[in-house]
Motif scaffolding. Structure first.
Motif, PDB file in Angstrom:
ATOM      1  N   GLY A  99      -8.042  23.984 -34.034  1.00 17.80           N
ATOM      2  CA  GLY A  99      -7.640  23.390 -35.300  1.00 17.80           C
ATOM      3  C   GLY A  99      -6.609  22.279 -35.191  1.00 17.80           C
ATOM      4  O   GLY A  99      -6.163  21.755 -36.205  1.00 17.80           O
ATOM      5  N   LYS A 100      -6.237  21.898 -33.980  1.00 15.64           N
ATOM      6  CA  LYS A 100      -5.195  20.872 -33.806  1.00 15.64           C
ATOM      7  C   LYS A 100      -5.765  19.491 -33.492  1.00 15.64           C
ATOM      8  O   LYS A 100      -5.060  18.489 -33.633  1.00 15.64           O
ATOM      9  CB  LYS A 100      -4.255  21.259 -32.650  1.00 15.64           C
ATOM     10  CG  LYS A 100      -3.545  22.580 -32.837  1.00 15.64           C
ATOM     11  CD  LYS A 100      -2.376  22.434 -33.752  1.00 15.64           C
ATOM     12  CE  LYS A 100      -1.534  23.711 -33.762  1.00 15.64           C
ATOM     13  NZ  LYS A 100      -0.365  23.557 -34.613  1.00 15.64           N
ATOM     14  N   CYS A 116     -15.148  18.778 -31.846  1.00 18.78           N
ATOM     15  CA  CYS A 116     -14.497  19.486 -30.726  1.00 18.78           C
ATOM     16  C   CYS A 116     -15.427  20.546 -30.162  1.00 18.78           C
ATOM     17  O   CYS A 116     -16.280  21.087 -30.856  1.00 18.78           O
ATOM     18  CB  CYS A 116     -13.218  20.169 -31.207  1.00 18.78           C
ATOM     19  SG  CYS A 116     -11.909  18.993 -31.619  1.00 18.78           S
ATOM     20  N   ILE A 117     -15.239  20.845 -28.895  1.00 18.98           N
ATOM     21  CA  ILE A 117     -15.930  21.950 -28.240  1.00 18.98           C
ATOM     22  C   ILE A 117     -14.896  23.062 -28.068  1.00 18.98           C
ATOM     23  O   ILE A 117     -13.745  22.804 -27.685  1.00 18.98           O
ATOM     24  CB  ILE A 117     -16.484  21.526 -26.857  1.00 18.98           C
ATOM     25  CG1 ILE A 117     -17.333  20.255 -26.980  1.00 18.98           C
ATOM     26  CG2 ILE A 117     -17.258  22.668 -26.217  1.00 18.98           C
ATOM     27  CD1 ILE A 117     -18.571  20.371 -27.826  1.00 18.98           C
ATOM     28  N   SER A 118     -15.319  24.307 -28.353  1.00 16.46           N
ATOM     29  CA  SER A 118     -14.407  25.452 -28.336  1.00 16.46           C
ATOM     30  C   SER A 118     -14.758  26.432 -27.228  1.00 16.46           C
ATOM     31  O   SER A 118     -15.907  26.516 -26.795  1.00 16.46           O
ATOM     32  CB  SER A 118     -14.496  26.209 -29.670  1.00 16.46           C
ATOM     33  OG  SER A 118     -14.211  25.346 -30.747  1.00 16.46           O
ATOM     34  N   HIS A 119     -13.751  27.178 -26.846  1.00 19.39           N
ATOM     35  CA  HIS A 119     -13.978  28.268 -25.876  1.00 19.39           C
ATOM     36  C   HIS A 119     -13.070  29.425 -26.255  1.00 19.39           C
ATOM     37  O   HIS A 119     -11.851  29.257 -26.361  1.00 19.39           O
ATOM     38  CB  HIS A 119     -13.686  27.780 -24.460  1.00 19.39           C
ATOM     39  CG  HIS A 119     -13.978  28.799 -23.403  1.00 19.39           C
ATOM     40  ND1 HIS A 119     -15.274  29.174 -23.091  1.00 19.39           N
ATOM     41  CD2 HIS A 119     -13.165  29.538 -22.615  1.00 19.39           C
ATOM     42  CE1 HIS A 119     -15.226  30.094 -22.144  1.00 19.39           C
ATOM     43  NE2 HIS A 119     -13.963  30.335 -21.834  1.00 19.39           N
ATOM     44  N   GLU A 120     -13.679  30.578 -26.466  1.00 26.29           N
ATOM     45  CA  GLU A 120     -12.913  31.761 -26.844  1.00 26.29           C
ATOM     46  C   GLU A 120     -12.588  32.565 -25.591  1.00 26.29           C
ATOM     47  O   GLU A 120     -13.427  32.688 -24.692  1.00 26.29           O
ATOM     48  CB  GLU A 120     -13.736  32.620 -27.825  1.00 26.29           C
ATOM     49  CG  GLU A 120     -12.959  33.790 -28.384  1.00 26.29           C
ATOM     50  CD  GLU A 120     -13.667  34.456 -29.564  1.00 26.29           C
ATOM     51  OE1 GLU A 120     -14.798  34.031 -29.908  1.00 26.29           O
ATOM     52  OE2 GLU A 120     -13.087  35.400 -30.118  1.00 26.29           O
ATOM     53  N   TYR A 121     -11.378  33.086 -25.529  1.00 22.20           N
ATOM     54  CA  TYR A 121     -11.008  33.893 -24.364  1.00 22.20           C
ATOM     55  C   TYR A 121     -10.184  35.098 -24.797  1.00 22.20           C
ATOM     56  O   TYR A 121      -9.557  35.091 -25.854  1.00 22.20           O
ATOM     57  CB  TYR A 121     -10.258  33.044 -23.323  1.00 22.20           C
ATOM     58  CG  TYR A 121      -8.932  32.482 -23.768  1.00 22.20           C
ATOM     59  CD1 TYR A 121      -8.863  31.389 -24.628  1.00 22.20           C
ATOM     60  CD2 TYR A 121      -7.731  33.035 -23.321  1.00 22.20           C
ATOM     61  CE1 TYR A 121      -7.648  30.873 -25.034  1.00 22.20           C
ATOM     62  CE2 TYR A 121      -6.512  32.525 -23.709  1.00 22.20           C
ATOM     63  CZ  TYR A 121      -6.481  31.439 -24.568  1.00 22.20           C
ATOM     64  OH  TYR A 121      -5.275  30.928 -24.963  1.00 22.20           O
ATOM     65  N   ASP A 122     -10.225  36.115 -23.944  1.00 23.65           N
ATOM     66  CA  ASP A 122      -9.563  37.383 -24.271  1.00 23.65           C
ATOM     67  C   ASP A 122      -8.077  37.329 -23.957  1.00 23.65           C
ATOM     68  O   ASP A 122      -7.663  36.790 -22.937  1.00 23.65           O
ATOM     69  CB  ASP A 122     -10.189  38.527 -23.458  1.00 23.65           C
ATOM     70  CG  ASP A 122     -11.629  38.789 -23.902  1.00 23.65           C
ATOM     71  OD1 ASP A 122     -11.940  38.518 -25.081  1.00 23.65           O
ATOM     72  OD2 ASP A 122     -12.420  39.239 -23.054  1.00 23.65           O
ATOM     73  N   LEU A 123      -7.287  37.901 -24.856  1.00 28.95           N
ATOM     74  CA  LEU A 123      -5.871  38.143 -24.600  1.00 28.95           C
ATOM     75  C   LEU A 123      -5.689  39.644 -24.365  1.00 28.95           C
ATOM     76  O   LEU A 123      -6.652  40.416 -24.473  1.00 28.95           O
ATOM     77  CB  LEU A 123      -5.043  37.717 -25.812  1.00 28.95           C
ATOM     78  CG  LEU A 123      -5.116  36.241 -26.199  1.00 28.95           C
ATOM     79  CD1 LEU A 123      -4.416  36.006 -27.517  1.00 28.95           C
ATOM     80  CD2 LEU A 123      -4.504  35.370 -25.112  1.00 28.95           C
ATOM     81  N   GLU A 124      -4.467  40.051 -24.069  1.00 24.50           N
ATOM     82  CA  GLU A 124      -4.217  41.478 -23.866  1.00 24.50           C
ATOM     83  C   GLU A 124      -4.673  42.259 -25.110  1.00 24.50           C
ATOM     84  O   GLU A 124      -5.302  43.300 -25.011  1.00 24.50           O
ATOM     85  CB  GLU A 124      -2.723  41.688 -23.608  1.00 24.50           C
ATOM     86  CG  GLU A 124      -2.403  43.062 -23.087  1.00 24.50           C
ATOM     87  CD  GLU A 124      -0.919  43.197 -22.756  1.00 24.50           C
ATOM     88  OE1 GLU A 124      -0.164  42.238 -22.970  1.00 24.50           O
ATOM     89  OE2 GLU A 124      -0.534  44.296 -22.284  1.00 24.50           O
ATOM     90  N   TYR A 125      -4.326  41.713 -26.285  1.00 23.49           N
ATOM     91  CA  TYR A 125      -4.824  42.277 -27.529  1.00 23.49           C
ATOM     92  C   TYR A 125      -5.493  41.156 -28.301  1.00 23.49           C
ATOM     93  O   TYR A 125      -4.839  40.188 -28.662  1.00 23.49           O
ATOM     94  CB  TYR A 125      -3.678  42.849 -28.375  1.00 23.49           C
ATOM     95  CG  TYR A 125      -2.954  43.971 -27.692  1.00 23.49           C
ATOM     96  CD1 TYR A 125      -3.530  45.239 -27.600  1.00 23.49           C
ATOM     97  CD2 TYR A 125      -1.709  43.770 -27.115  1.00 23.49           C
ATOM     98  CE1 TYR A 125      -2.878  46.267 -26.953  1.00 23.49           C
ATOM     99  CE2 TYR A 125      -1.044  44.787 -26.472  1.00 23.49           C
ATOM    100  CZ  TYR A 125      -1.629  46.045 -26.393  1.00 23.49           C
ATOM    101  OH  TYR A 125      -0.990  47.057 -25.753  1.00 23.49           O
ATOM    102  N   VAL A 171      -9.481  27.886 -27.497  1.00 26.00           N
ATOM    103  CA  VAL A 171      -8.980  26.559 -27.117  1.00 26.00           C
ATOM    104  C   VAL A 171     -10.077  25.535 -27.374  1.00 26.00           C
ATOM    105  O   VAL A 171     -11.267  25.861 -27.372  1.00 26.00           O
ATOM    106  CB  VAL A 171      -8.526  26.492 -25.639  1.00 26.00           C
ATOM    107  CG1 VAL A 171      -7.168  27.127 -25.463  1.00 26.00           C
ATOM    108  CG2 VAL A 171      -9.550  27.103 -24.693  1.00 26.00           C
ATOM    109  N   GLN A 172      -9.635  24.285 -27.584  1.00 23.02           N
ATOM    110  CA  GLN A 172     -10.589  23.218 -27.889  1.00 23.02           C
ATOM    111  C   GLN A 172     -10.273  21.954 -27.105  1.00 23.02           C
ATOM    112  O   GLN A 172      -9.127  21.717 -26.715  1.00 23.02           O
ATOM    113  CB  GLN A 172     -10.539  22.863 -29.381  1.00 23.02           C
ATOM    114  CG  GLN A 172     -11.030  23.982 -30.286  1.00 23.02           C
ATOM    115  CD  GLN A 172     -11.121  23.551 -31.735  1.00 23.02           C
ATOM    116  OE1 GLN A 172     -10.233  22.854 -32.222  1.00 23.02           O
ATOM    117  NE2 GLN A 172     -12.180  23.945 -32.419  1.00 23.02           N
ATOM    118  N   ILE A 173     -11.326  21.153 -26.961  1.00 25.34           N
ATOM    119  CA  ILE A 173     -11.185  19.812 -26.392  1.00 25.34           C
ATOM    120  C   ILE A 173     -12.083  18.891 -27.225  1.00 25.34           C
ATOM    121  O   ILE A 173     -13.096  19.349 -27.775  1.00 25.34           O
ATOM    122  CB  ILE A 173     -11.582  19.807 -24.896  1.00 25.34           C
ATOM    123  CG1 ILE A 173     -11.169  18.511 -24.198  1.00 25.34           C
ATOM    124  CG2 ILE A 173     -13.070  20.070 -24.709  1.00 25.34           C
ATOM    125  CD1 ILE A 173     -11.250  18.587 -22.665  1.00 25.34           C
TER     126      ILE A 173
END
Ligand SMILES: O=P(O)(O)OC[C@H]1O[C@H](OP(=O)(O)OP(=O)(O)O)[C@H](O)[C@@H]1O
Ligand SMILES: Nc1ncnc2[nH]cnc12
Length: 171
Positions: free
Chosen positions: A81-82, A87-96, A101-103
């Protein structure tokens, strides 16, 4: 010059039990910051990148001056959203939970050789996501580098690109 002399550690930030490695003091010291950028240049110049990619937000700090030094472009990986435009997005896992992220879709030309920069590697989740996102848009990720690496979290093990750091700490 020992870059460690210019990294401030702040206990219990941003939450209790975390020792925060603060590069503000490095940035505030022109000779130390010059040395840091020079050391990154020594590692990254032989990779002959066409483009440097910096990870929001502290990754922008080494990536932008280094791109100027190397005479190549610089582009940003940001939280969702910034960035304006497609934009192309990529979702990634956090601890919770997870994060995205996007480019910008036109930031990398297919096959362009890129090197990705951040200030610090901890679990490696952020850098891994940036590498995967860059590969998704067709980049040839020649390598990645951070100023600081926190050892003992296995951060570099999950990275699908050669990784370099200038200084490291056992945590
Ligand atoms: O290896 P990891 O466990 O993923 O952690 C490292 C990431 O965490 C910090 O960023 P932060 O999310 O605090 O954002 P900032 O740079 O905007 O302060 C740091 O600058 C790295 O990007
Ligand atoms: N301990 C730490 N210090 C500074 N930035 C960080 N990002 C993740 N862990 C960090």
């Amino acid at each position: 010059m020992d870059l460690k002399d210019h990294i401030r550690t702040v206990p219990d930030f941003p939450k209790p039990g975390i020792l925060f490695y603060d590069i503000s003091t490095l940035l505030a010291h022109p000779a130390a910051w010059r040395e840091c950028v020079n050391q990154l240049k020594t590692i990254i110049a032989p990779m002959k990148p066409d483009l440097l990619i910096g990870i929001e937000s502290r990754g922008f700090l080494p990536a932008a001056p280094l791109a100027l030094e190397l005479g190549v472009g610089f582009t940003m990986v940001r939280k969702k959203g910034k960035l304006p435009g497609e934009c192309i997005s990529h979702e990634y896992d956090l601890e919770y939970g997870s994060d995205i992220v996007q480019i910008q879709a036109d930031a990398v030309k297919p096959g362009q050789k890129v090197v990705i920069l951040d200030d610090l590697l901890a679990t490696g989740g952020t850098l891994r996501a940036a590498i995967e996102l860059s590969q998704k848009v067709g980049a040839d990720v020649a390598g990645a580098a951070c100023i600081i690496e926190l050892l003992g979290l296995g951060g570099r093990d999950g990275l699908n690109a050669p990784f370099h750091s200038l200084i490291s700490y056992e945590i």
